[in-house]
Design an enzyme around this catalytic site. Sequence first.
Site, PDB file in Angstrom:
ATOM      1  CE  LYS A   1      -3.795   2.308   2.415  1.00  0.00           C
ATOM      2  NZ  LYS A   1      -4.683   2.293   3.604  1.00  0.00           N
TER       3      LYS A   1
ATOM      4  CE  LYS B   1      -6.565   1.879  -0.979  1.00  0.00           C
ATOM      5  NZ  LYS B   1      -7.305   1.912   0.295  1.00  0.00           N
TER       6      LYS B   1
END
Length: 331
Positions: free
Chosen positions: A199, A253
């Site tokens: 992330k 992400k």
Amino acid sequence: MDTLLAGTRMRRNRQTDWSRRLVRENTLTVDDLIWPIFIVDGENVRQPVPSMPDVARLSVDEAVRDAEKAAELGIPALALFPYTDPDLRDETGSEALNPANLTCRALRAIKAEGLNLGLMTDVALDPYTSHGHDGLMDGDTILNDETVDQLCRQALVQAEAGSDVIAPSDMMDGRIGAIRQALDSQGHRGTQIMAYSAKYASAFYGPFRDAVGSSGTLKGDKRTYQMDPANTDEALREAELDIAEGADMIMVKPGLPYLDIVRRLKDEFQVPTYAYQVSGEFAMIKAAAANGWLDGDKAMVESLLAFKRAGADGILTYFAPMVAEMLAGGK
């Protein structure tokens, strides 16, 4: 042109629809989709998110209706994200531990419908903290181990309420192993973990923060715990640790700006690998389509196919209901 080249015509396989379908290397299906939805307090509420066209915050009763729609369309899973009332936010994110919080109420209500639908929940403190960060703080410092203890309690509260997949998005070190141990010790051995393994500290999260109400509360940024967008090898180390600690699935992400990361993780580990087409990606396509700058439906499908081509086993996307309806219609 020699004989070999003269006999080679790559366009022959492209000249008809049926032929293109026969030689297609990657296919997008409804089974690839996870639909993120936003939950808000109230009844009969569909509150539009201005920065995310066609996306709304839903009261629990409306979330149940969308869950029924997802099941009818064959979407395998929903991911739930709460908009927490500012009065319930505090320095420690204590509302995350409330068994009657918004996420838990939504889980119970949807589960009561007996749908063939998985429910995924975000484990992080940023929807609940007054400072907007994913962890507990001491001054300007995010406390890793103390935050992990809190995340374990949050995960247990969600599992008790019916979450099928715990998805820690906080990026604290060691949290996957600790959460796995906590779940197993309390009889939740069947509860899956999808780790937000890579992330990044990205500029593409803005509309999401609007949707969950954290954009106005965030103090500073998240670069001390989310990944540097310049790094790729680091993503492999993160994913390797999460898998070793017990993650059943891993996630990258954002999505489209990080397709190289999706490919590297899938090639290296060959475990179920997912990508999150985040709010900024969604908003860009919707805004460009609204201005007539591109064909929104075609751009939507093309963007999702890119994840499959990069090796993703599935995609978290706000386009999920739209593309599912398109696929059901044979378009």
